[in-house]
Design a protein around this motif. Structure first.
Motif, PDB file in Angstrom:
ATOM      1  N   THR A 224       0.723   3.648   1.796  1.00 34.35           N
ATOM      2  CA  THR A 224       1.301   4.089   3.334  1.00 34.35           C
ATOM      3  C   THR A 224       2.393   3.249   3.517  1.00 34.35           C
ATOM      4  O   THR A 224       3.238   3.749   4.257  1.00 34.35           O
ATOM      5  CB  THR A 224       0.035   3.591   4.260  1.00 34.35           C
ATOM      6  OG1 THR A 224      -1.122   4.277   3.688  1.00 34.35           O
ATOM      7  CG2 THR A 224       0.105   3.985   5.830  1.00 34.35           C
TER       8      THR A 224
ATOM      9  N   CYS B 110       0.731  -1.117   0.137  1.00 31.93           N
ATOM     10  CA  CYS B 110       0.105   0.118   0.031  1.00 31.93           C
ATOM     11  C   CYS B 110       0.791   1.294   0.011  1.00 31.93           C
ATOM     12  O   CYS B 110       1.998   1.088   0.441  1.00 31.93           O
ATOM     13  CB  CYS B 110      -0.874   0.007   1.440  1.00 31.93           C
ATOM     14  SG  CYS B 110      -1.857   1.368   1.463  1.00 31.93           S
TER      15      CYS B 110
ATOM     16  N   HIS C 247       0.018  -4.180   5.706  1.00 31.96           N
ATOM     17  CA  HIS C 247      -1.073  -3.862   6.754  1.00 31.96           C
ATOM     18  C   HIS C 247      -2.402  -4.632   5.466  1.00 31.96           C
ATOM     19  O   HIS C 247      -3.357  -4.057   5.976  1.00 31.96           O
ATOM     20  CB  HIS C 247      -1.422  -2.731   7.431  1.00 31.96           C
ATOM     21  CG  HIS C 247      -1.304  -1.620   6.296  1.00 31.96           C
ATOM     22  ND1 HIS C 247      -0.240  -1.029   5.703  1.00 31.96           N
ATOM     23  CD2 HIS C 247      -2.294  -0.949   5.558  1.00 31.96           C
ATOM     24  CE1 HIS C 247      -0.685  -0.192   4.849  1.00 31.96           C
ATOM     25  NE2 HIS C 247      -1.991  -0.250   4.566  1.00 31.96           N
ATOM     26  N   GLU C 248      -2.115  -5.348   4.584  1.00 31.12           N
ATOM     27  CA  GLU C 248      -2.946  -5.989   3.830  1.00 31.12           C
ATOM     28  C   GLU C 248      -2.628  -7.547   3.839  1.00 31.12           C
ATOM     29  O   GLU C 248      -2.487  -8.017   2.857  1.00 31.12           O
ATOM     30  CB  GLU C 248      -3.184  -5.458   2.574  1.00 31.12           C
ATOM     31  CG  GLU C 248      -3.356  -3.944   2.441  1.00 31.12           C
ATOM     32  CD  GLU C 248      -3.661  -3.457   1.044  1.00 31.12           C
ATOM     33  OE1 GLU C 248      -4.072  -2.387   0.965  1.00 31.12           O
ATOM     34  OE2 GLU C 248      -3.022  -4.216   0.177  1.00 31.12           O
TER      35      GLU C 248
ATOM     36  N   CYS D   8      -7.147  -2.861   2.646  1.00 24.13           N
ATOM     37  CA  CYS D   8      -6.734  -1.368   2.871  1.00 24.13           C
ATOM     38  C   CYS D   8      -7.700  -0.314   2.212  1.00 24.13           C
ATOM     39  O   CYS D   8      -8.646   0.246   2.281  1.00 24.13           O
ATOM     40  CB  CYS D   8      -5.350  -1.006   2.859  1.00 24.13           C
ATOM     41  SG  CYS D   8      -5.079   0.595   3.339  1.00 24.13           S
TER      42      CYS D   8
HETATM   43 ZN    ZN Z   1      -3.108   0.913   3.550  1.00 29.21          ZN
END
Ligand code: ZN
Ligand code: ZN
Ligand code: ZN
Ligand code: ZN
Ligand code: ZN
Ligand code: ZN
Ligand code: ZN
Ligand code: ZN
Lengths: 329, 329, 329, 329
Positions: B44, B42, B64-65, B148
């Motif tokens: 991020t 991502c 975070h995915e 996300c």
């Molecule tokens: Zn994300």
């Protein structure tokens, strides 16, 4: 009957309104004839008289805060019943907004004292479907100012999404604001008033506000909701920054100077929201009038005889009225 | 196990992340140990690697995915069950926001791949209460990007207050937007996409959008709702003006350049509203994942081997990824 | 310290609770230790003592309307701060109900004075996340009854979907009902009370109710909302028939005798609705306590010394308490 | 023109309706004249013809699922435009229900084919404000059945408070139900159908329902929402028990046999709720028709020539129609 009409829209000192003698108007098939017992003097009347609002009906009689009694016609109301005639006079009933209960957004709406003759007169007619029942025994002159300032302030309060017992900030503290504040306080909210007018701050505190300070002062606590009643766009970021996460700012006015540049992190992030308030529905009006009666809202009034309407408008223009001016025929 | 860590936050071309060998982490009392089967890359993550987001945990593993399978511990999940680990990892459960169901606003929230090690690794641990069940048989690599981009886009869609069968405008058409658009279309909305990227406009039309045009082009019809996914504040008045009376504009991003001066009549009056979108709740995540599964959302994916995570991030930084990059251990 | 425990659950005249000396309990990692300053005596305590509610914790100390001051531990509260400990003590935070803000439906919830020791003692511990801040200077004994009867009645009021200034019917007029009625009246509602107890009818009128009559008497006007606080199922059709079109009936109790046969046209058609009320969320509690403080709800209290807890329960069982019984250590 | 009229209300085999020649009706000031291109045959027409619904207009022409084209008059519609005329034909616009957007509850409402002549004719007039625009190119005969069964089913679906991607139970699976089910499925819901009719169960599964079983069979999973379309009160406790905590049951019909005794714990506790559905608003109609068009709902139709209206009604009475009967002039 005695009636005022806007003869030559222009500055109030040029005498734009004139007292004339007219026939008592004849109610149409779905209208009622109302004998006017009191009619509030609203700043919008001044805009009509001075031509700030473009004339819609030539020689219109101003006035849209009418408390009167039904004289003739009517299926909803019996003769003698006390009723109110307010600003919103007609909506189309069939546009997408009307159909979904948002008649305040109807593009075909008409207004009392602008599109049709209003209450600066001894009698007025009004479409029955837009007339409010006004039970209770509160004096007519105290009810009149509720019919415009009150209803508009009430819609703004509801649009501010104030949670039960929540924290409300109010910017500007005139007619609408001080009525909305009283409703919020009665319902258990904490109310913080922001205005540079010292007398307004004192009134706010006397009515029970939790604090009163200057427009750009810090808030004593983060706000769940805020309402801007003053027509000043520079208050928008000030109010937004005083909102708690998830808070809502409602802008109550018809006019607002430009909103300055907004910085996303400081002014909008954390699910804050900004919304305008436009006119009102009849449901707003009924809810507010019911609550105003039950909660005994305090209203300060300066009565004028009907034949002094020009003086009342001039005093309003010069900020010389204590509370709300109300004409009494 | 193989894991990446952010060794020296800085520009991606300086190699801020490094592959290392670590112990398989031990789950705490209310955590689960997950074997990573796919982890989306991502934007991020890039911000974490490059230090745009200030480092929270030294040598943190990004990602975070995460789609993985439960290995050990856990009351909600059995070993072998497919689960998702997303950005939101912890909220306090006792602040006023948490208590009223707005955990997305919790000031004590923690995030996967920033406050704690994430999914650029063979294994990860996560607090069980924040882990999503991922039933269904859609391939792991296609599920990862939903965790996300998908969830955030979904909250933005809900915050845009789109009525059933309503008219939605979308500004910017990347990962979040194209998933949110598919949900809206499945639910019967008319969707109009505004972006200067020609390929994105073509994708929009292929997915069923009713129109696609440049960012400041006129809208084919007034919009009930709008979402801005691009980080450009100058889109705010453009989107507001394309709203119908009573319409809502949601700003989906974390970052937005300054919003220019707003003119009240043109930009806000008629009960239009402007609101930001911040993070998401677990309820948002569950709703979205359930819908994504049922509605068969289309996801384009470019897989990378886990040991190519640095390359994947560099490709993302250089806009060289087709659809979403996903690491596969 | 002095503490009461349920030694042998059974009829109150058999002495099911016993005063003992115990160690002051030690707060766990996320708990606070509270010195009890007042603890309300609730009918549920009687159910715990008499075994109507199956025992959850052997020798449990009853009491779930605790006003006390923080002695030790705690991140949210400082030592000396006044706090409240109520019935709801724990929810899982991860089930579907908890996730969507409906923690009152959490199947893993735990309760003070049933699953864990309560306030019939000099000290109590409680999970900090479920403790209420109790600012204000209202006396402790008057705050205690708000913590159970008040909060439950408040949720019932909200579940009854009463519109602003609406018409509310209340069946049964004990502890919860008379607090809920005061909130409704303060907010501008018209309140009609239906109960066969003459003293309760008089209390209702004294508190400002618009009418008070027998349970099956006609309503003075159609009702927007109704709440049944009495555990009598035969009131359901009576209340439903007194609802206006679109009205809502909320059933506040945990127990209700069978609801008799309903006739669709008379009892349900015209979009009337019937809903139960189950426990409460912490958000309900906070809202109510904030409102109770602001609106100055009237509470009638009969204090008992802590060592008279058995007497207080016996008096409650015998309907010999005026208002709410409250233990004072 | 050819028109049918209810000459002698009575059993369908006694020939209560008769084909006559009439003048083409003249539209009033706020009405449109519509050339009928298709008119659905609804069970309510049978009730009008047989006198189950007390006659409101002598010799009324039945039919309230009219697809036609505008011939004359009209401010909203141009000549030639395709429009729909449905059951709801007039509401007062000023009662408390109308004012708050609940015109479905207006006590002064009038209905097409009962209070005024309907669509079993070559031409019909209708109040323009209650006429629906029908854009799109779906054949007239397929649109007609949407205008009553579809709209009513849609309101029931919305009243069932189905969350996004939620679990819906449907009892009874006729015209309304199979359209509501298709909307729910398109929006991502899981749908479980309960009916003793085997053919209906097969249709349900073919349309994508997740399960289909007998009326009192267990549910495959707890339900967030349920709708009862069958007029059988004994289904109420069955449906309530299959609801999850916090779930909602909507009763879609006008008629329902008595609801048997309800046991509070099993049938209502845990914040389950029960509500009826009454008629619809124009906003419901517009939303549904928009969605039906976008989502391409499947409709099965058996066309009849207009001069076979008596045969169509007889076939409906004898359950010999496949899908919906539609008259084509
Ligand atoms: Zn994300
Ligand atoms: Zn309109
Ligand atoms: Zn005014
Ligand atoms: Zn929190
Ligand atoms: Zn839970
Ligand atoms: Zn209690
Ligand atoms: Zn009406
Ligand atoms: Zn029908």
């Amino acid at each position: 009957m005695l009636a005022w009409e806007v003869t030559r829209p222009g500055p109030i000192e040029t005498g734009p309104i004139e007292a004339v003698t007219r026939e008592i108007p004849e109610p149409g098939p779905e209208e009622v004839l109302v004998r006017v017992r009191a009619c509030g003097v609203c700043r919008t009347d001044l805009h009509v008289a001075e031509g700030d609002l473009p004339p819609h009906l030539p020689k219109v009689t101003p006035g849209h805060e009418i408390v009167g009694e039904v004289v003739r016609q009517g299926h909803r109301f019996a003769p003698g019943e006390r009723v109110g005639v307010a600003w919103l006079r007609h909506t189309c009933g069939m546009c997408a907004y009307c159909r979904r209960g948002a008649e305040n957004l109807c593009p075909s709406s008409l207004y009392t004292g602008w599109d049709a003759d209003g209450g600066y007169a001894e009698y007025a007619v009004a479409p029955e479907a837009y007339v409010y029942a006004l039970p209770g025994d509160r004096p007519d002159v105290e009810v009149a100012p509720l019919l415009c300032a009150g209803i508009i302030g009430y819609r703004a309060l509801r649009r501010s999404a104030l949670p039960p017992g929540g924290r409300l900030g109010i910017w500007g503290f005139g007619g609408s604001a001080h009525l909305a504040a009283q409703i919020a306080l009665a319902e258990g909210a904490r109310v913080h008033v922001f205005t540079r007018a010292k007398a307004a701050r004192e009134l706010a505190l006397r009515l029970g506000a939790d604090s009163a300070q200057d427009s750009f002062d810090p808030a004593p606590e983060p706000l769940d909701s805020a309402i801007i009643f003053a027509p000043a766009g520079e208050l928008v970021p000030a109010a937004l920054r005083r909102l708690d996460r998830g808070g809502t700012l409602a802008i109550a006015g018809i006019h607002l100077t430009d909103v300055p540049i907004l910085e996303y992190q400081d002014d909008l992030f954390q699910e804050r929201q900004l919304r305008s308030v436009t006119s009102n529905t009849r449901a707003d009006g009924e809810e507010f009038l019911r609550l105003a009666d039950r909660l005994g809202l305090e209203v300060t009034v300066t009565p004028y005889a009907l034949d002094q309407a020009d003086q009342a408008l001039a005093d309003l223009a010069g900020d010389r009225v204590n509370g709300a001016a109300v004409l009494v025929p």
